[in-house]
Structures are given as C-alpha cells and as structure tokens.
Enzyme design. Structure first.
Site, PDB file in Angstrom:
ATOM      1  N   GLY A 105       6.539  12.538 -43.956  1.00 47.01           N
ATOM      2  CA  GLY A 105       5.773  12.300 -42.730  1.00 47.01           C
ATOM      3  C   GLY A 105       6.381  12.945 -41.505  1.00 47.01           C
ATOM      4  O   GLY A 105       6.072  12.568 -40.383  1.00 47.01           O
ATOM      5  N   SER A 108       6.800  18.621 -42.706  1.00 48.72           N
ATOM      6  CA  SER A 108       7.450  19.803 -43.275  1.00 48.72           C
ATOM      7  C   SER A 108       6.415  20.895 -43.547  1.00 48.72           C
ATOM      8  O   SER A 108       6.705  22.083 -43.396  1.00 48.72           O
ATOM      9  CB  SER A 108       8.196  19.445 -44.554  1.00 48.72           C
ATOM     10  OG  SER A 108       7.304  18.907 -45.497  1.00 48.72           O
ATOM     11  N   ASP A 166       0.234  18.324 -35.827  1.00 50.89           N
ATOM     12  CA  ASP A 166       1.522  18.765 -36.374  1.00 50.89           C
ATOM     13  C   ASP A 166       1.792  20.237 -36.073  1.00 50.89           C
ATOM     14  O   ASP A 166       2.892  20.617 -35.661  1.00 50.89           O
ATOM     15  CB  ASP A 166       1.558  18.528 -37.887  1.00 50.89           C
ATOM     16  CG  ASP A 166       1.269  17.077 -38.237  1.00 50.89           C
ATOM     17  OD1 ASP A 166       1.327  16.229 -37.328  1.00 50.89           O
ATOM     18  OD2 ASP A 166       0.972  16.806 -39.409  1.00 50.89           O
ATOM     19  N   TYR A 216      -6.001  10.176 -47.057  1.00 51.77           N
ATOM     20  CA  TYR A 216      -6.156  10.751 -45.720  1.00 51.77           C
ATOM     21  C   TYR A 216      -7.590  11.235 -45.511  1.00 51.77           C
ATOM     22  O   TYR A 216      -8.249  10.880 -44.533  1.00 51.77           O
ATOM     23  CB  TYR A 216      -5.170  11.910 -45.562  1.00 51.77           C
ATOM     24  CG  TYR A 216      -5.152  12.521 -44.187  1.00 51.77           C
ATOM     25  CD1 TYR A 216      -4.247  12.083 -43.226  1.00 51.77           C
ATOM     26  CD2 TYR A 216      -6.039  13.534 -43.843  1.00 51.77           C
ATOM     27  CE1 TYR A 216      -4.232  12.640 -41.958  1.00 51.77           C
ATOM     28  CE2 TYR A 216      -6.033  14.091 -42.585  1.00 51.77           C
ATOM     29  CZ  TYR A 216      -5.118  13.647 -41.646  1.00 51.77           C
ATOM     30  OH  TYR A 216      -5.111  14.198 -40.393  1.00 51.77           O
TER      31      TYR A 216
HETATM   32  C1  GLA Z   1      -0.830  13.935 -40.606  1.00 53.77           C
HETATM   33  C2  GLA Z   1      -1.802  15.014 -40.138  1.00 53.77           C
HETATM   34  C3  GLA Z   1      -2.000  14.938 -38.628  1.00 53.77           C
HETATM   35  C4  GLA Z   1      -2.357  13.520 -38.174  1.00 53.77           C
HETATM   36  C5  GLA Z   1      -1.394  12.499 -38.785  1.00 53.77           C
HETATM   37  C6  GLA Z   1      -1.812  11.084 -38.504  1.00 53.77           C
HETATM   38  O1  GLA Z   1       0.448  14.190 -40.090  1.00 53.77           O
HETATM   39  O2  GLA Z   1      -1.327  16.285 -40.488  1.00 53.77           O
HETATM   40  O3  GLA Z   1      -3.000  15.861 -38.236  1.00 53.77           O
HETATM   41  O4  GLA Z   1      -3.684  13.214 -38.467  1.00 53.77           O
HETATM   42  O5  GLA Z   1      -1.273  12.656 -40.183  1.00 53.77           O
HETATM   43  O6  GLA Z   1      -1.753  10.829 -37.137  1.00 53.77           O
END
Ligand code: GLA
Length: 380
Positions: A105, A108, A166, A216
C-alpha cells in the site's frame, strides 16, 4: 550511466476519494524505485529486475511477448501509453531496484511506472542533466500532470482501475510537505508538515494484499452505481465529489444498503480532507489526528477495506499515549497503517507494536518513521 527515481507514497488522508473526483493528502517517501540505465541507439528496453533476479526485454510498439514476466508489464504498458500519446522514447539497458515494499500500500507500482516513464524519456534525450521530472517532461513538450495521467493509464492496462493519486504524488512530492490534490482538475498545493511537533509513522501489517484488483474495482463500480442513482435528484452530479452531505442525508434511503455505505464513506472522507487542511493549517494536530482515526473507522465500517490485522495495528497505536491518530493507508485489504504521533511517543509506539502485534497475529511488522520527500527526478 544514468539513474532515475520514482518515490513511493503514504497517503495521510483522503482514501478512495481520488476516483470519485475528490481530495487526497499524500506525501512522497524517501523509499523509491530506481532504474540505473545506459541509453543505446536501438529501440529495445532490456531490464534486469534486482528483486526477481531476472532479465527480460521488450520493444515499444511490438506485440507483448507471451512469456513476459509480470514485472515487465509495467514499463511495457507505460511505453505503450507514452508512444500512443506521441512521445519519442529511447531504448536502454537498465537495472530496476527499489526499497518500496511491494504489495504494502505504499505505491510501489506507481513508483515503478513513474521511474519507467522517466527512463524511457531520458533515454531519448540523454543530453538532459540531472534534475526534477518537470524538466524531462518539458524537454518532451509536455508536463508532469500528463505524465501522471499516462502512468495511471498504464496501471489500468495492467488491471487496476486506480485513481490518479499515486502517480501524481510520485511526480509532485515536496520535501517536508504533503500535497492537497483536487483529483478532478489536478490543482494542488503543498501542505507543510509540522516535523518537529509530530512524526508520521508507517507500519506494515505484513499482510500481503489479496484480491486487491477485484475488491478495488468492485468498490469503484459501487461508487459509480451510487452516482447513477443520486443523479436523479440533481442532474449536475457527475461523481460522488458533487454530492453534498445534505443531499446525501436527504436521499441515502434511495440507495441499496451496500452502495449507501460506500457512498457515505466517500462523501464524509472528502469532508475530512477539507477539515484536515484547516486543522493542519492552524497547527491543530489533535484535530488532525482525530480526523485520521475517523477515516479509519469509516474505511473499516462503511468501505469494508480493513481487516483484523490493520484494525489491531490501529488499536495498538490509538492506545499509546502521545499518538494523535491512526488509520490504514492506501487501498486497504492488507498493507500499511499511517500514524501521527508526538515525536516523544514514537519509541513507546514501536515497543507496543513489536510487543503485541506478532503475539496476536504471528506476523512481523515493519515500522518506519517517514520524512516527506521530493518527487521523481533524474538523479544522475
Ligand atoms: C490505490 C490507488 C489510488 C487510490 C487508493 C485509495 O492506492 O492506486 O488511486 O484510489 O488506492 O485511496
């Protein structure tokens, strides 16, 4: 030899809001993916992965080899998207290494995508000196916002319909600061962190994220389902970002139960980011900490992306005097927590976690006190 770096990130608050057009507050980490590379005249990209002890290659624009290892798919997809956008890419031989823990999380994969993009662009312009990603993008007639979007596209092609957070923070990190990003128009500002008054502690639960892509993508579809239903009450609603707490309160009963809980998380989380900006701006760290903890509860109860191990880490942290707040960070389903603690509380937190967590879970946690780092760059 040249070196490019894409940092990982920890998100302080604003979870699962990015793909709903909302707000996030991540910071870039010193932990990063690096590619050391030697540009060459041909188009082939020959990569050795230090982590997998394997060498493989691809030629941008050519059909993906059947036996391409999974780790090669990230730079391949980045090259594909950049080439489609009309950018000129260079071939190179390179070694990928990094210290962003995979599947924890801390992004990477985004760090790897961003480093890959910089490598491909630098190889086409080996005359460029070391410097920030902005300069590489500008030399190719583009900017880092577009680079972030292209790297996000690459991740979609690998299989996760992620938001922009990210890749964006990996490219736009600021030393000593988190950034507050509006994920709809990509405007952002730096939020200086009160380094002397609070520490950001990242703790890896050592639970490898499982079923992340499925869980997700399912959350994302549930949010879209909610938007479709709520739009009946206000045609201007395009994303959950547009749903005010008042409109939600008035019409939540029109939503199926699970969709209602998902929407409630996103709508309240956006409000928590706005409050966090205020709290941080006025130096009210207790309030900021309470917002972090409220975010966790919402992710656990309404968004269903926590788990017993993450909940335990949060519980241990919150029970430690001097801890201001704690929550899971990133997509969830395993991975890390982020904790805001008074600097003098960090050792007590460390011993509480290393004392209790392995006993109750059989897992070995890893603990980092993190500094906010600058965004991606050509280092050498
Ligand atoms: C992952 C996804 C991000 C975001 C987070 C949750 O890291 O890559 O775009 O949605 O989960 O906040």
């Amino acid at each position: 030899m040249r070196v490019v770096r894409g940092p990982g990130r920890v998100n302080l608050i604003g979870e699962h809001t990015d793909y709903n057009g909302g707000f996030v507050m991540p910071m870039a980490l010193r932990m990063a993916v690096r590619i050391a590379l030697v540009p060459h005249a041909g188009p082939a990209v020959v990569l050795h992965s230090e982590q997998f002890g394997e060498t493989a290659e691809f030629v941008p624009g050519q059909v993906e080899p059947d036996d391409a290892p999974h780790w090669l798919r990230y730079p391949m997809k980045v090259a594909e998207v950049l080439a489609e956008a009309g950018l000129v890419l260079g071939g190179f031989r390179g070694v990928v290494s990094g210290d962003v823990p995979v599947g924890s999380g801390l992004s990477s994969s985004a760090a790897y995508e961003v480093a890959s993009a910089l490598g491909l662009l630098l190889a086409a312009r080996p005359d460029l000196p070391p410097g920030p990603a902005e300069a590489v993008a500008a030399a190719h007639g583009t900017d880092t916002r577009h680079l972030a979007e292209w790297c996000q596209q690459a991740e979609h092609r690998v299989g996760v319909r992620c938001g922009i957070m990210d890749q964006f923070i990996s490219l736009h990190g600021r030393e000593g600061c988190a950034i507050v990003l509006d994920c709809r128009d990509l405007s952002f500002e730096a939020a200086p962190l009160p380094t002397g008054r609070a520490a950001v502690v990242v703790i890896d639960s050592a639970v490898q994220r499982k079923l992340t892509a499925g869980g997700y993508n399912e959350r994302r579809s549930q949010c879209e389902d909610g938007v479709g239903r709520l739009r009946k009450f206000d045609p201007d609603i395009r994303q959950l970002r547009d749903v005010s707490p008042e409109l939600f309160a008035a019409h939540a009963s029109a939503l199926p139960k699970t969709v209602r809980r998902r929407c409630r998380h996103v709508i309240t989380e956006n409000a928590r980011v706005a409050e966090s900006v205020e709290a941080l701006g006025s130096g009210d760290l207790e309030r900021f900490g309470r917002l972090l903890s409220a975010s966790h509860d919402s992710l656990r109860d309404d968004y269903d992306v926590s788990g017993p191990e993450l909940d335990l880490l949060v519980e241990i942290a919150r029970g430690t005097p001097g801890v201001l707040g704690s929550r899971l960070t990133g997509a969830g389903f395993g991975g890390c927590t982020v904790t805001l603690a008074r600097p003098e509380a960090v050792e007590a937190l460390r011993s509480a976690v290393t004392g209790r967590y392995p006993l109750e879970t059989g897992l070995t946690p890893r603990i980092w006190v993190s500094q906010a780092a600058a965004g991606a760059a050509v280092e050498a």
